[in-house]
Write an enzyme that holds these catalytic residues in place. Sequence first.
Site, PDB file in Angstrom:
ATOM      1  N   ASP A  32       0.847  -1.192   0.000  1.00 26.13           N
ATOM      2  CA  ASP A  32       0.000   0.000   0.000  1.00 26.13           C
ATOM      3  C   ASP A  32       0.886   1.247   0.000  1.00 26.13           C
ATOM      4  OD1 ASP A  32      -3.207   0.529   1.008  1.00 26.13           O
ATOM      5  OD2 ASP A  32      -1.789   2.196   1.092  1.00 26.13           O
ATOM      6  N   ILE A  33       0.509   2.226  -0.810  1.00 28.61           N
ATOM      7  CA  ILE A  33       1.321   3.444  -0.951  1.00 28.61           C
ATOM      8  C   ILE A  33       1.246   4.316   0.301  1.00 28.61           C
ATOM      9  CG2 ILE A  33      -0.389   5.015  -1.962  1.00 28.61           C
ATOM     10  CD1 ILE A  33       1.762   5.622  -4.146  1.00 28.61           C
ATOM     11  N   ASN A  89     -12.770  -3.415   2.504  1.00 28.22           N
ATOM     12  CA  ASN A  89     -13.700  -2.294   2.606  1.00 28.22           C
ATOM     13  C   ASN A  89     -14.623  -2.326   1.388  1.00 28.22           C
ATOM     14  OD1 ASN A  89     -12.482  -1.296   4.976  1.00 28.22           O
ATOM     15  ND2 ASN A  89     -10.915  -0.259   3.778  1.00 28.22           N
ATOM     16  N   GLY A  95     -15.902   2.475   3.550  1.00 27.27           N
ATOM     17  CA  GLY A  95     -14.670   3.244   3.386  1.00 27.27           C
ATOM     18  C   GLY A  95     -13.867   2.877   2.157  1.00 27.27           C
ATOM     19  N   GLN A  96     -14.515   2.238   1.176  1.00 25.75           N
ATOM     20  CA  GLN A  96     -13.787   1.862  -0.043  1.00 25.75           C
ATOM     21  C   GLN A  96     -13.502   3.099  -0.888  1.00 25.75           C
ATOM     22  OE1 GLN A  96     -15.801  -0.995  -2.551  1.00 25.75           O
ATOM     23  NE2 GLN A  96     -14.015  -1.278  -3.872  1.00 25.75           N
ATOM     24  N   HIS A 102     -10.089  -5.427  -3.312  1.00 27.57           N
ATOM     25  CA  HIS A 102      -8.770  -5.654  -2.738  1.00 27.57           C
ATOM     26  C   HIS A 102      -8.899  -6.088  -1.288  1.00 27.57           C
ATOM     27  CE1 HIS A 102      -9.851  -1.364  -2.412  1.00 27.57           C
ATOM     28  NE2 HIS A 102      -9.223  -1.359  -1.246  1.00 27.57           N
ATOM     29  N   HIS A 104      -6.881  -5.982   2.171  1.00 30.66           N
ATOM     30  CA  HIS A 104      -5.756  -5.408   2.915  1.00 30.66           C
ATOM     31  C   HIS A 104      -5.177  -6.488   3.833  1.00 30.66           C
ATOM     32  CE1 HIS A 104      -6.819  -0.982   2.358  1.00 30.66           C
ATOM     33  NE2 HIS A 104      -7.998  -1.536   2.095  1.00 30.66           N
TER      34      HIS A 104
END
Length: 116
Positions: A32-33, A89, A95-96, A102, A104
């Site tokens: 994750d960035i 999410n 909260g997507q 994806h 997490h």
Amino acid sequence: MRDPSCLFCKIAAREIPAAIVHEDERLVAFRDIGPHAPVHVLVVPRDHVASLDATDEGDQGLLGALLSAAREIARAEGLSEDGYRTVINTGADGGQTVHHLHVHVLGGRSLGWPPG
Ligand code: AMP
Ligand code: ZN
């Protein structure tokens, strides 16, 4: 199928750089960035799937593969002993923010619960 405007489709196609930690014919996993934990990896299908809510019974294999990959990534990242969290999410209340399914994988510290 790819969505040409989708960020994670572009990462899966290597059109946008990412720190990829695993890939196979069906899935890609990358860091994750904006990590929320020392380890924060996203596992995504190569094909565009907008969210968990966009899947159906025919996607059981894909969904199983996503979770199996999450487990293997957690092991490879050394998280198995102390534990970790897997999160999907979905939609606005979930909260997507990126509308490509994806999972997490978060770990490397003790994580709070419940979510805000
Ligand atoms: P979500 O809020 O569940 O939709 O998660 C989307 C995640 O994608 C967030 O944790 C972002 O930090 C992450 N993200 C956004 N852009 C990128 C990118 N280019 N490379 C890696 N992760 C990203
Ligand atoms: Zn996509």
